[in-house]
Design an enzyme around this catalytic site. Structure first.
Site, PDB file in Angstrom:
ATOM      1  N   LEU A  71       0.855  -1.186   0.000  1.00 61.53           N
ATOM      2  CA  LEU A  71       0.000   0.000   0.000  1.00 61.53           C
ATOM      3  C   LEU A  71       0.890   1.235   0.000  1.00 61.53           C
ATOM      4  CD1 LEU A  71      -2.861  -0.701   2.591  1.00 61.53           C
ATOM      5  CD2 LEU A  71      -3.150  -0.281   0.148  1.00 61.53           C
ATOM      6  N   ASP A  72       0.539   2.232  -0.814  1.00 63.54           N
ATOM      7  CA  ASP A  72       1.303   3.480  -0.837  1.00 63.54           C
ATOM      8  C   ASP A  72       1.264   4.140   0.545  1.00 63.54           C
ATOM      9  OD1 ASP A  72       1.829   3.160  -3.532  1.00 63.54           O
ATOM     10  OD2 ASP A  72       0.061   4.301  -4.142  1.00 63.54           O
ATOM     11  N   PRO A  73       2.247   4.979   0.858  1.00 66.57           N
ATOM     12  CA  PRO A  73       2.250   5.668   2.163  1.00 66.57           C
ATOM     13  C   PRO A  73       0.960   6.431   2.439  1.00 66.57           C
ATOM     14  CG  PRO A  73       4.379   5.912   1.111  1.00 66.57           C
ATOM     15  CD  PRO A  73       3.493   5.246   0.095  1.00 66.57           C
TER      16      PRO A  73
END
Length: 306
Positions: free
Chosen positions: A32-34
């Protein structure tokens, strides 16, 4: 299952979980992206042997979009550029729903430069940060469902259930173009489901940290929960020993009507998970990935709060 907060990388969430659970070995399945939050499966110890089971699973997201603007990263963390007149408005939700239907099914998608996908052993986002654009091959994706939740001016929220490998940031920009806004970027993203797991089965880092260390294992699922959709076979004690030594076992499984090469969950008479096997020709079961005998019965994936 971990409910990752926004603002940290998936690897950071992994390392925190690994420390809190005093695990020697850990890995996550599906970055998951930040900026994104939501379901992040984390496997510990022997469960890492079976983590690939979720890599190809379908995923569900709730995404918030800003229409009429694009971002070089596809989300709110990038450089934002307006691409449509501020007066552009599409307020008819029925018309929007009809346009969203055109995204359903199979299509091709080019991965964005700001992604963790590797090329020549280097993540694409590193090339992007260096100002380098590299050629990426289009990949087939599937959009199973795409629902409009909210439409208010240039703000839009959707729920999308899609195949593994789908970049919702790219989908958001394409939706913005299809709606006549010239593009869109993500202002928020939450992953709510992966395969048969959903957020109701997750815990968060605060729950893990606030629990007494000796009780943190209550947040873990057994490793075989990753293989929920596979058929299972039970073995006698003498067969178990041979399986754990890597030997093939002849077993009458005709009543199951399973095709050759079917993957199987293997158990002993005490319902202890032994590992993953495969049905070979002539009713022979081959052990493929076995749990260490000293680790059988130990829960090893992040579970929900009790």
């Amino acid at each position: 299952m971990l409910n990752k907060p926004s603002g940290i990388t998936s690897n950071r969430a992994l390392q925190i979980s690994k420390r809190l659970l005093s695990a020697a070995k850990a890995g996550h399945t599906g970055t998951l992206d930040p900026m994104a939050q939501g379901l992040l499966p984390i496997c510990f110890g022997e469960a890492t042997k079976f983590s690939s089971a979720l890599l190809s699973a379908e995923k569900t997201y709730i995404a918030s979009l800003k229409l009429g603007y694009i971002s070089n990263t596809g989300d709110a963390e990038g450089q934002i550029t307006q691409v449509a007149d501020s007066d552009t408005k599409l307020t008819d939700s029925r018309q929007v729903t009809e346009i969203l239907k055109t995204f359903l099914g199979r299509s091709s998608q080019i991965p964005p430069m700001f992604s963790a996908l590797k090329q020549h052993g280097k993540p694409l986002y590193r090339y992007a940060r260096e100002g380098v654009t590299v050629e990426r091959k289009a990949r087939e994706i599937v959009i199973y469902t795409l629902t409009l939740n909210v439409l208010s001016g240039s703000d839009m929220t959707i729920t999308v259930r899609c195949s593994s490998g789908t970049y919702v940031r790219t989908l958001a920009e394409d939706i913005g173009k299809a709606l006549g806004y010239g593009g869109a970027y993500l202002t928020a993203l939450s992953r709510t489901a992966i395969g048969h797991f959903d957020l109701s089965q997750s815990c968060n880092l605060d729950q893990l940290e606030s629990e007494v260390s000796v009780h943190r294992q209550k947040f873990l699922y057994p490793a075989d929960s990753l293989l929920q959709d596979l058929p299972s076979i039970i073995f006698e004690d003498d067969e178990v020993l041979r399986l754990q030594q890597g030997q093939k076992i002849r077993k009458d499984v005709s009543r199951y009507e399973l095709p050759v090469n079917t993957r199987l969950k293997l158990y002993n008479r005490q319902s202890t998970f032994l590992g993953l096997g495969e049905l070979a020709e002539s009713g022979i079961i081959v052990p493929r990935r076995m749990v260490s005998p000293c680790m059988t019965g130990v829960p090893m994936t992040v579970n929900q709060a009790s």
